[in-house]
Motif scaffolding. Sequence first.
Motif, PDB file in Angstrom:
ATOM      1  N   THR A  92       0.851  -1.182   0.000  1.00 40.29           N
ATOM      2  CA  THR A  92       0.000   0.000   0.000  1.00 40.29           C
ATOM      3  C   THR A  92       0.884   1.228   0.000  1.00 40.29           C
ATOM      4  O   THR A  92       2.099   1.133   0.232  1.00 40.29           O
ATOM      5  N   SER A  93       0.318   2.370  -0.265  1.00 37.26           N
ATOM      6  CA  SER A  93       1.071   3.628  -0.299  1.00 37.26           C
ATOM      7  C   SER A  93       0.956   4.337   1.036  1.00 37.26           C
ATOM      8  O   SER A  93      -0.014   4.158   1.777  1.00 37.26           O
ATOM      9  N   GLY A  94       1.960   5.154   1.329  1.00 37.37           N
ATOM     10  CA  GLY A  94       1.931   5.935   2.559  1.00 37.37           C
ATOM     11  C   GLY A  94       3.308   6.431   2.947  1.00 37.37           C
ATOM     12  O   GLY A  94       4.322   6.010   2.371  1.00 37.37           O
ATOM     13  N   VAL A  95       3.321   7.310   3.933  1.00 36.40           N
ATOM     14  CA  VAL A  95       4.567   7.859   4.445  1.00 36.40           C
ATOM     15  C   VAL A  95       5.139   6.898   5.486  1.00 36.40           C
ATOM     16  O   VAL A  95       4.420   6.401   6.354  1.00 36.40           O
ATOM     17  N   ALA A  96       6.456   6.638   5.390  1.00 34.23           N
ATOM     18  CA  ALA A  96       7.117   5.752   6.347  1.00 34.23           C
ATOM     19  C   ALA A  96       7.320   6.507   7.656  1.00 34.23           C
ATOM     20  O   ALA A  96       8.140   7.426   7.742  1.00 34.23           O
ATOM     21  N   LEU A  97       6.555   6.115   8.658  1.00 34.22           N
ATOM     22  CA  LEU A  97       6.680   6.758   9.967  1.00 34.22           C
ATOM     23  C   LEU A  97       7.846   6.194  10.771  1.00 34.22           C
ATOM     24  O   LEU A  97       8.435   6.918  11.582  1.00 34.22           O
ATOM     25  N   ALA A  98       8.174   4.925  10.559  1.00 38.59           N
ATOM     26  CA  ALA A  98       9.264   4.299  11.318  1.00 38.59           C
ATOM     27  C   ALA A  98       9.848   3.140  10.523  1.00 38.59           C
ATOM     28  O   ALA A  98       9.109   2.280  10.040  1.00 38.59           O
ATOM     29  N   VAL A  99      11.168   3.159  10.368  1.00 41.67           N
ATOM     30  CA  VAL A  99      11.898   2.028   9.793  1.00 41.67           C
ATOM     31  C   VAL A  99      12.520   1.274  10.957  1.00 41.67           C
ATOM     32  O   VAL A  99      13.342   1.809  11.689  1.00 41.67           O
ATOM     33  N   LEU A 100      12.117   0.026  11.146  1.00 40.40           N
ATOM     34  CA  LEU A 100      12.418  -0.707  12.374  1.00 40.40           C
ATOM     35  C   LEU A 100      13.661  -1.588  12.300  1.00 40.40           C
ATOM     36  O   LEU A 100      14.103  -2.108  13.331  1.00 40.40           O
ATOM     37  N   VAL A 101      14.234  -1.801  11.112  1.00 37.20           N
ATOM     38  CA  VAL A 101      15.398  -2.688  10.972  1.00 37.20           C
ATOM     39  C   VAL A 101      16.447  -2.015  10.109  1.00 37.20           C
ATOM     40  O   VAL A 101      16.155  -1.063   9.363  1.00 37.20           O
TER      41      VAL A 101
END
Length: 386
Positions: A92-101
């Motif tokens: 899905t589309s969207g803004v990445a709020l957090a990259v966890l790895v």
Amino acid sequence: MSHFFSLHGRRSGRLAAALLLTTAIGLLLAGCSKGGTDSAQAGERKQEGKEEKKTEAVAVETAAAGHRPVAASYTGTSTLEPRAEAQVVAKTSGVALAVLVEEGQHVRAGQPLVRLDPDRARLSVAQSEAQLRKLENTYQRAQKLVGQQMVSAADVDQLRYDVENARALHRLATLELSYTTVVAPISGVIASRSIKTGNFVQINTPIFRIVDISRLEATLNVPERELATLRAGQPVTLAADALPGQTFTGLVDRISPVVDSGSGTFRVVSSFDGGTQSLQPGMFSRIRIDYDQRANALVVPRLAILDDGEPAVFRVTDGKAVRVPVKVGYAEGAWVEIREGLAEGDQVVTAGKVALRDGTAVQVIVPADPKAVAATDATGKAGSTP
């Protein structure tokens, strides 16, 4: 006066006799000197002849035939590949709020990798849920009225279909909401990351690459003549250029039953345990598959084998090089198995063969100890069957 002449005659005779004696002695001394010189020159020529005979011996290096383990094997090169690999894409589309790895991090299947902005997806879920509740209530009232014949059966069926459709749309919206949390499809290591916090992610955009390094594979394209010698389960030895001095063991995992008609080869896939070793995907490696072993083979150095026709060696016997035909077996590294023609301890020429003929006198420079050959460790990298 006569007395004077008589005395003078006697003196002249004595002088002549003395001159004759001196001349004879000189000639005798000259003859002796010449004879001595001739004898000396003859002795020198004899000594030179002996030296010439000595210099006719060809200097060679030798090694002794001895027993050691030897293996028949097939060798080749390959690049290590992971058994499982996944390209993670955004659904899905969207803004990445957090990259966890991060790259190099081990992840488990189902572990969250990125959290995208979920607001739009949550609104869709709420909207679909409200529509579903409305249709469910309408359907329930229609079921009560159908018994009073105030609603037709066809209208009730239509309402039931509308409820099922709304329920499906609600599940779809819920699924879209779950896509805002990107999870790992397989367990492995993050090999690459192409996203940062705050980036807008388009649907179907690759954002991670995960590789499973717990099991690595190396594929060889083997000539069809080796099809009968290779089989699954055979031991495999691997040496990687990036890890000098180290060797790794594995097994033949599977063999393709089909020979490629264009190249005349078939695929042999070997597997290695990469979880507890230093091997990494993409490493260039040298593979050796051992398909037969001889624990106590009679071997000589590969350098001793003559390459001018039928297999043969020069064996040193009583100071002479004797050409001996041999029957060779397996070859491994610097060693060649001798099945017929030699015995343990026979000295064979390893250096200086070019100047030799059958029966040439030789002078051994570095004779080898037969026990040294027998005690040598099996460290050859390449092997074949002659």
